[in-house]
Scaffold this motif. Sequence first.
Motif, PDB file in Angstrom:
ATOM      1  N   ASP A  57      34.368 -24.516 -38.705  1.00 33.66           N
ATOM      2  CA  ASP A  57      35.870 -24.776 -38.463  1.00 33.66           C
ATOM      3  C   ASP A  57      36.582 -25.092 -39.587  1.00 33.66           C
ATOM      4  OD1 ASP A  57      38.289 -25.624 -37.134  1.00 33.66           O
ATOM      5  OD2 ASP A  57      37.430 -27.646 -36.383  1.00 33.66           O
ATOM      6  N   THR A 117      40.541 -24.384 -41.886  1.00 35.70           N
ATOM      7  CA  THR A 117      42.051 -24.321 -41.712  1.00 35.70           C
ATOM      8  C   THR A 117      42.270 -22.871 -42.342  1.00 35.70           C
ATOM      9  OG1 THR A 117      42.435 -25.315 -44.138  1.00 35.70           O
ATOM     10  CG2 THR A 117      42.765 -26.818 -42.114  1.00 35.70           C
ATOM     11  N   GLU A 118      43.390 -22.302 -41.768  1.00 43.18           N
ATOM     12  CA  GLU A 118      43.773 -20.846 -42.092  1.00 43.18           C
ATOM     13  C   GLU A 118      43.833 -20.715 -43.755  1.00 43.18           C
ATOM     14  OE1 GLU A 118      46.430 -17.057 -40.569  1.00 43.18           O
ATOM     15  OE2 GLU A 118      46.507 -18.929 -39.642  1.00 43.18           O
ATOM     16  N   THR A 119      44.436 -21.605 -43.994  1.00 45.25           N
ATOM     17  CA  THR A 119      44.814 -21.472 -45.490  1.00 45.25           C
ATOM     18  C   THR A 119      43.358 -21.651 -46.662  1.00 45.25           C
ATOM     19  OG1 THR A 119      45.324 -23.917 -45.574  1.00 45.25           O
ATOM     20  CG2 THR A 119      47.137 -22.323 -45.443  1.00 45.25           C
ATOM     21  N   HIS A 120      42.572 -21.976 -46.006  1.00 47.93           N
ATOM     22  CA  HIS A 120      41.466 -22.234 -46.926  1.00 47.93           C
ATOM     23  C   HIS A 120      40.107 -21.268 -46.487  1.00 47.93           C
ATOM     24  CE1 HIS A 120      43.578 -26.053 -47.710  1.00 47.93           C
ATOM     25  NE2 HIS A 120      43.397 -25.767 -48.809  1.00 47.93           N
ATOM     26  N   ALA A 130      39.001 -25.441 -50.442  1.00 48.19           N
ATOM     27  CA  ALA A 130      39.905 -26.453 -49.958  1.00 48.19           C
ATOM     28  C   ALA A 130      40.046 -27.565 -51.120  1.00 48.19           C
ATOM     29  CB  ALA A 130      39.508 -27.095 -48.663  1.00 48.19           C
ATOM     30  N   TYR A 180      34.897 -28.117 -44.586  1.00 49.14           N
ATOM     31  CA  TYR A 180      34.840 -27.455 -43.407  1.00 49.14           C
ATOM     32  C   TYR A 180      33.990 -27.939 -42.255  1.00 49.14           C
ATOM     33  CZ  TYR A 180      30.812 -25.475 -45.359  1.00 49.14           C
ATOM     34  OH  TYR A 180      29.482 -25.151 -45.890  1.00 49.14           O
TER      35      TYR A 180
END
Length: 163
Positions: free
Chosen positions: A128, A130-133, A110, A116
Amino acid sequence: MKFLVSKDSETGAKLTALRTRITACTQAAKDFAATHGWEQWLSDSWYVSGNIAGVYFPEQPSGWKRRGEAEGKTFYSPRSTKANAALLQQLADLPKVSRQQYNSAIGYTAGPFGLYGLADCGDCWLLDMTETHVPKPLPADMVEITVTEYRARLDATKAPAAQ
């Protein structure tokens, strides 16, 4: 996205070692601050734990410069002077965990300021992000779980023990 990692797995062992190091670095910073009578300090944004970048004083001490503000309080750091050389070196020598070290434990991508989420749930870690990372390739022992399962496991760790 939510993930579960068993503590018995390779990634789980890395996360356990990381959390142990974070705890040790945080304690080292607390101990150092206590020896100087400091009760509140700021960390530098490049670090997850262990760093003391500014110290709260009600008034600016001689030989110190304004570092920043948080919660309506002004924090100061020692100026780079001969008189402060030993203190500055001690601060630099504190053990730290950088954001890069934290993210590299699982290959999280990220950028320099992204992190995360990591929660200890007894026999596993919950992550947890984000989907992009999401790490690519995803470590084989990182299992995607639903938000419902994530919340249930997290809530179970917060529940008071049965009497």
